[in-house]
Design an enzyme around this catalytic site. Sequence first.
Site, PDB file in Angstrom:
ATOM      1  N   SER A   1     -23.641 -24.868  29.098  1.00  0.00           N
ATOM      2  CA  SER A   1     -24.356 -23.860  29.869  1.00  0.00           C
ATOM      3  C   SER A   1     -24.630 -24.393  31.271  1.00  0.00           C
ATOM      4  O   SER A   1     -23.703 -24.765  31.972  1.00  0.00           O
ATOM      5  CB  SER A   1     -25.629 -23.438  29.141  1.00  0.00           C
ATOM      6  OG  SER A   1     -26.155 -22.264  29.707  1.00  0.00           O
TER       7      SER A   1
ATOM      8  N   HIS B   1     -24.449 -17.067  22.718  1.00  0.00           N
ATOM      9  CA  HIS B   1     -24.377 -18.226  23.612  1.00  0.00           C
ATOM     10  C   HIS B   1     -24.860 -19.505  22.933  1.00  0.00           C
ATOM     11  O   HIS B   1     -24.288 -20.580  23.124  1.00  0.00           O
ATOM     12  CB  HIS B   1     -25.217 -17.941  24.860  1.00  0.00           C
ATOM     13  CG  HIS B   1     -25.197 -19.037  25.868  1.00  0.00           C
ATOM     14  ND1 HIS B   1     -24.070 -19.411  26.566  1.00  0.00           N
ATOM     15  CD2 HIS B   1     -26.185 -19.859  26.312  1.00  0.00           C
ATOM     16  CE1 HIS B   1     -24.354 -20.394  27.391  1.00  0.00           C
ATOM     17  NE2 HIS B   1     -25.631 -20.695  27.248  1.00  0.00           N
TER      18      HIS B   1
ATOM     19  N   ASP C   1     -20.657 -14.738  23.035  1.00  0.00           N
ATOM     20  CA  ASP C   1     -21.515 -15.144  24.160  1.00  0.00           C
ATOM     21  C   ASP C   1     -21.591 -14.002  25.170  1.00  0.00           C
ATOM     22  O   ASP C   1     -20.612 -13.640  25.797  1.00  0.00           O
ATOM     23  CB  ASP C   1     -20.929 -16.399  24.808  1.00  0.00           C
ATOM     24  CG  ASP C   1     -21.880 -17.038  25.815  1.00  0.00           C
ATOM     25  OD1 ASP C   1     -22.798 -16.352  26.310  1.00  0.00           O
ATOM     26  OD2 ASP C   1     -21.680 -18.229  26.129  1.00  0.00           O
TER      27      ASP C   1
END
Length: 401
Positions: free
Chosen positions: A182, A381, A348
């Site tokens: 991320s 995610h 995601d």
Amino acid sequence: MDWQISEDTVPSAPITEADARSLLGRPPTTGAWRDGDPVGDRRFAAFGEFRTENGERLPGFRLTYETWGELSPARDNAVLILHALTGDSHVRGSAGPGHPTAGWWGDLVGPGAAIDTDRWFVIAPNMLGGCQGSTGPASIAPDGYEWAARFPYLTIRDQVGAQALLADALGIDRWAAVVGGSMGGMHALEWAVGHPDRVERAAILSSPPITTADQIALNTVQADTIRMDPRFAGGAFYDAADGDGPHRGLALARRMAMLSYRSPTELNQRFQRSWQSGVSPLGRGGRFAVESYLDFHGNKFTRRFDANSYLTLVEAMNSHDVGRDRDGVEDALRRVTATTLVLGVDTDRLFPVDGQHRIARGIPNTLDGDQAVVLTSDFGHDGFLIETAAVDHHLRRLFAV
């Protein structure tokens, strides 16, 4: 937005009475780690003047970091692990003084793990602008007051520049690997593009080549919920009593972010239309279970994070464009010389897999050619944090090269 700690990245579940009792009491003005708090496993490195890309100046700064394993005599076995927005340096280890929760990636870092600390020397810093020991808005400025809203605007490149100074201070000329997910993946990609001679391997997990307009929009709305909290006071809230800080705005920002971390499939399967208690939410004052879940985690977050730091780091995420001043994304990616693992999650909705495929197409030497590895997961995610067996497998492939 992202890297949660382990307690926040387990599959979603209804909130129990014990959960609710754990948050009784007034939330602190800031959840930042402050000088005088228990140090725990933190180490500290201090540096002199730092100039940001914008030309703003920090007269000095500090990075907090933690390490595992031993650095080889040749200094060629160092691995850099980079957390994302809401994470910290505590990758591995128990909860205890200075660390209210256990390490957030303990299953993947340690003796015999995918990132084997019997072989590799692992370093995890808290990023510049963070709130868990590194210099950030909650830190004391030279005038004796918190930096607060005066803290300089930072970019992803600024934060990587600070990490490069840490590597220099530790005598590490070249990383055996740089690993991030991320926001941490943004840092890992910036390392690979901006310092190709210093990165042998890279793992970019659930991270994009640029922050898109859609992602900036979500970040902006979260930031505004914090600024609109009357107790935010323009960022000058540190002298407020417990319970009088901007915890409502920060908790709401967190609740909004969590909706982008998880998938509709998971939320619908876990909660359906269930009630939190026997009191009906249909006009009777009760709550749906998913409401209580979001509220609990929003309130919990205010006890370990700082509102000004959240704004600083969200704005740094918005700056992310690996092709900026490099003739575009594709030209930038061609600079990468590291053997690279690029991984995404099919559900995601924060950083969709088309971004990971674009990274894979552009980097000359990836493990899987011009396609990213795509994990199948109901967890959105956060899948790259929850699906540890699959991530373990792919990290082992990278470290076997």
